[in-house]
Design a protein around this motif. Structure first.
Motif, short mmCIF file in Angstrom:
data_model
loop_
_atom_site.label_atom_id
_atom_site.label_comp_id
_atom_site.label_asym_id
_atom_site.label_seq_id
_atom_site.Cartn_x
_atom_site.Cartn_y
_atom_site.Cartn_z
N TYR A 251 0.86 -1.19 0.00
CA TYR A 251 0.00 0.00 0.00
C TYR A 251 0.89 1.23 0.00
N TYR A 252 0.61 2.19 -0.91
CA TYR A 252 1.47 3.38 -0.88
C TYR A 252 0.74 4.69 -0.64
N GLY A 253 -0.57 4.75 -0.89
CA GLY A 253 -1.25 6.02 -0.69
C GLY A 253 -2.70 5.94 -1.10
N ALA A 254 -3.40 7.06 -0.97
CA ALA A 254 -4.83 7.07 -1.28
C ALA A 254 -5.18 8.33 -2.08
N ASP A 255 -6.29 8.22 -2.82
CA ASP A 255 -6.87 9.36 -3.55
C ASP A 255 -5.85 10.07 -4.45
N ASP A 256 -5.49 11.32 -4.12
CA ASP A 256 -4.62 12.07 -5.02
C ASP A 256 -3.14 11.73 -4.87
N ASP A 257 -2.80 10.88 -3.92
CA ASP A 257 -1.39 10.51 -3.75
C ASP A 257 -0.87 9.86 -5.02
N THR A 258 0.38 10.17 -5.37
CA THR A 258 1.07 9.42 -6.42
C THR A 258 2.35 8.90 -5.80
N LEU A 259 3.02 7.97 -6.47
CA LEU A 259 4.29 7.49 -5.94
C LEU A 259 5.24 8.68 -5.77
N ALA A 260 5.21 9.62 -6.72
CA ALA A 260 6.10 10.78 -6.65
C ALA A 260 5.75 11.68 -5.47
N SER A 261 4.47 11.85 -5.18
CA SER A 261 4.10 12.74 -4.07
C SER A 261 4.43 12.08 -2.73
N VAL A 262 4.25 10.76 -2.65
CA VAL A 262 4.55 10.04 -1.42
C VAL A 262 6.06 10.05 -1.15
N VAL A 263 6.85 9.78 -2.18
CA VAL A 263 8.31 9.84 -2.05
C VAL A 263 8.73 11.27 -1.65
N GLY A 264 8.11 12.25 -2.28
CA GLY A 264 8.41 13.65 -1.98
C GLY A 264 8.17 13.98 -0.51
N ARG A 268 10.96 15.19 2.09
CA ARG A 268 10.78 16.49 2.74
C ARG A 268 10.85 16.34 4.26
N SER A 269 10.14 15.34 4.79
CA SER A 269 10.10 15.24 6.25
C SER A 269 11.44 14.74 6.81
N ALA A 270 12.23 14.05 5.98
CA ALA A 270 13.56 13.63 6.44
C ALA A 270 14.61 14.70 6.18
N GLY A 271 14.22 15.77 5.45
CA GLY A 271 15.19 16.82 5.10
C GLY A 271 16.24 16.31 4.13
N GLU A 272 15.84 15.36 3.27
CA GLU A 272 16.81 14.77 2.34
C GLU A 272 16.53 15.21 0.89
N ARG A 411 10.24 2.40 -0.48
CA ARG A 411 10.44 1.32 0.50
C ARG A 411 11.71 1.55 1.32
N LYS A 412 12.75 2.05 0.64
CA LYS A 412 14.01 2.34 1.34
C LYS A 412 13.81 3.43 2.38
N LEU A 413 13.12 4.51 1.98
CA LEU A 413 12.90 5.63 2.89
C LEU A 413 12.04 5.18 4.07
N LEU A 414 11.03 4.34 3.81
CA LEU A 414 10.17 3.84 4.90
C LEU A 414 10.96 2.97 5.86
N SER A 415 11.87 2.14 5.32
CA SER A 415 12.64 1.26 6.21
C SER A 415 13.63 2.09 7.03
N SER A 416 14.16 3.19 6.46
CA SER A 416 15.02 4.09 7.25
C SER A 416 14.23 4.66 8.41
N LEU A 418 11.58 3.38 9.84
CA LEU A 418 11.33 2.31 10.81
C LEU A 418 12.56 2.04 11.66
N ASN A 419 13.74 1.98 11.00
CA ASN A 419 14.98 1.71 11.74
C ASN A 419 15.27 2.78 12.78
N LYS A 420 15.02 4.05 12.36
CA LYS A 420 15.28 5.15 13.29
C LYS A 420 14.36 5.07 14.51
N ASN A 421 13.12 4.60 14.24
CA ASN A 421 12.15 4.54 15.34
C ASN A 421 12.41 3.37 16.28
N VAL A 422 13.17 2.36 15.84
CA VAL A 422 13.40 1.18 16.68
C VAL A 422 14.33 1.54 17.85
#
Lengths: 422, 422
Positions: A251-264, A268-272, A411-416, A418-422
């Motif tokens: 699952y990656y997003g809903a409605d107006d989300d695109t892969l590009a917007s989700v990655v963005g 943005r939130s990681a400051g990367e 997936r890479k950004l999400l796993s980063s 998750l790792n930070k939160n562990v």
């Protein structure tokens, strides 16, 4: 009370265009809970158009027309409607002014033929067109009958619908039982596999869950019928949560989300920051990323290394490796990602190299073979191999390649995270 | 003699699916030269379906139904048709046999609900379905009226149309007169301006000439009705030539041509190469160019210089000019074009920089302001300024920018050809 959709245009009768306007309007009416039982398509012919109006008013109270509002002589929707109800057309000075202003913004002069677009039936209200020159109308030619007209250009119609028509319909007290939907989006799983995983949800009465597949993406539409959007959301919310849990990272997003917007959002939130190196997609990945307004905050740019000389010259790919492994290889994908990341000084470097076809395939490197490279901090680099198959065709292979590159980074950004939160 | 297309299915009224069946049938009827003036969509409701039949037989002699032939209770097209004409449904043993055989091939047993698909109106012929279980019918319930039914599944309908319906229509002497069309494409002129230039052609009887506009492009469809494609082409040919002469350089191609394919052909025949530098389009220009298979022969790649650091670092834009004139300026567009051309060692360098919006616009640099740079041999460079207007929206501004860049190169390449020929 019910509506009828009437699409006007000889191009529809010749099959030159797909009637996506009818689908849009049908979805919108369903969401508003306004029943509609018939759609009619008719050509640019005033007599036939008038016959269609005669039939429609015998079975619907809201008539929605699209098409035939343009400046050319074969655009005659407004004329035929006015004629049917025996009302003259009047030239509206405010429309002339609006058209003149829009032309001036584009450094152009209004032509005499545009004057035609300022003619509307006496007594009708203007349905403003924010983007194009042809306005629509909202008109009650007799009690219990409301007519809306829209241009055939979809993008213009969409805005006119959202900005003026929906508020008007609601102000009339129509659309009380609303249908509210959430479109859940998935990448990296086949429609049949997802449908099996969620099979017990596909027969729910309210909300309903329906699977769709398009261009490599799978979607589940969760729709609830209720008196208010809030009540519908309450019905949808637990089902949505369960479906997301079942799908996991697919699952990656809903409605107006695109892969590009989700990655963005993740960047943005990681400051990367991100840069891209594209071979077979030729700019399509950058195009997707920059479709998002504000992407300049995290996307710095990239290199379209279509020719091998650009892979070497601008990205620093090793010419010996290029000769040994070929341009379509894990090694070259990795070097492209490393090269663009270091030259543009971004957190991540993402690359694509593949055989988009239809020519250029070999036994060992068939059409549809694509490598994606992902370089990160400390010289870390990964690559991923895909065989999308020649049957999908050049355009779809390129589209799916760019999406898959984004999905790998997601997936890479999400796993980063998750790792930070562990 | 004319046909009417009647699509049956509540999913069409809910907007769940796009009515691609109607487009397919419309194209096919046009190619066969069988006129059709109306399309109707109706839900899975027998009473409304019968009302639609009543209207359709008053205005058409061939009724083509799609949808509602499945095994579930809401599939009732055949039942409603038989009921309308007061004829009983009969179970056909040959259909039962065919369905049983198809299920056996998939290692499955026919279910009781499939028996429903073996019921057809008494007196109707079977229209075989080679791939699915639901056959259609060919039926003349009364003189001068022929009914065809097809399942809603497009792939099944396509084969049933090609393999059985087209030969049947031809055997009846229908479809003798074919319609052949050419779509002429124009860039750099408004629909209204072109329509005025060619106004005397818009009322021709055969071929007919009709204007269309979409996403910045204008088209003229020239359609001739004749006994053969060759005869139709002969009718179209002189009109096409005259239209091209009137439009001059605004005409760029026909049918499957795109600006990218036309530019590609000009580069290929001149033995020249191209590189691009993109800011606001973010890769969209490269994406368009590489959509053409074989574009690697003349397109070498480029730089997506979304961030100013990339304009300086990879393209050699002067930082002082960047500060003085801003990223969206003629100077920077020219330096981007020069930079990418020299770094990629191509004949031409083409650049785009602009304000795509919705944010980022100012009074002096509004949303929609775009500069295109074009660098050629001997340090020659030009730039072009456009004001596409904020109302078009981000996506369309980007699309039109990339197309306009290609159009400028096209005009330049054509003028080089003309100069060489002088």
């Amino acid at each position: 009370m019910s509506a009828e959709i009437i699409c006007v245009g000889t191009e529809l009768l010749l099959g030159d265009i797909l009637n996506s306007n009818a689908q849009f309007l049908a979805q919108q009416l369903a969401q508003l809970g306004i029943p509609h039982y018939y759609q009619t398509v008719v050509g640019d012919n005033p007599e036939r158009l008038k016959q269609v109006i005669e039939i429609a008013i015998s079975r619907a109270q809201i008539l929605i027309f699209t098409g035939g509002l343009g400046p050319t002589p074969d655009d005659l929707t407004c004329e035929a409607i006015a004629d049917f109800f025996g009302v003259p057309l009047v030239e509206r000075a405010d429309i002339i002014e609006d058209i003149t202003r829009k032309y001036a913004l584009r450094d152009r002069l209004m032509t005499p033929s545009n004057r035609k677009q300022a003619l509307i039936p006496q007594g009708a209200e203007i349905l403003p067109n924010p983007t194009g020159t042809a306005p629509g109308i909202i008109w009650q030619p007799r009690p219990e009958l409301t007519i809306f007209t829209f241009p055939g250009v979809s993008s213009e119609m969409y805005r006119m619908w959202q900005e003026t028509t929906v508020p008007f319909l609601k102000s009339q007290g129509w659309g009380k039982e609303i249908i509210y939907s959430r479109m859940l989006k998935f990448w990296g799983i086949a429609e049949s596999a997802l449908a099996e995983k969620v099979s017990s949800y596909l027969n729910l009465p309210n909300p309903t869950v329906a699977p769709y597949a398009a261009k490599g993406e799978v979607r589940l539409r969760v729709s609830a019928s209720s008196a208010s959007q809030a009540a519908a959301q309450e019905l949808i919310s637990p089902v949505e949560k369960q479906l997301k849990d079942i799908a996991g990272l697919d699952y990656y997003g809903a409605d107006d989300d695109t892969l590009a917007s989700v990655v963005g959002e993740l960047l943005r939130s990681a400051g990367e920051t991100l840069s891209v190196a594209e071979s077979c997609t030729g700019g399509g990945l950058g195009q997707m990323l920059t479709e998002i307004s504000g992407s300049s905050e995290y996307f710095w740019g990239g290199v379209i290394s279509y020719d091998n000389s650009v892979k070497v010259g601008l990205l620093g790919v090793n010419p010996e490796d290029l000769a040994k492994f070929g341009a379509v290889s894990a090694t070259v994908a990795e070097q492209m990602a490393i090269g663009v990341r270091s030259r543009l000084a971004t957190t991540w470097g993402l690359s694509i190299t593949g055989v988009a076809g239809p020519g250029g395939g070999t036994d060992t490197k068939p059409v549809g073979l694509v490598y994606i490279g992902l370089a990160g901090a400390n010289g870390e680099v990964e690559s991923f191999e895909y065989r999308f198959g020649a049957v999908r065709g050049r355009s779809l292979i390129r589209h799916v390649s760019a999406c898959t590159a984004l999905d790998n980074l997601r997936r890479k950004l999400l796993s980063s995270v998750l790792n930070k939160n562990v």
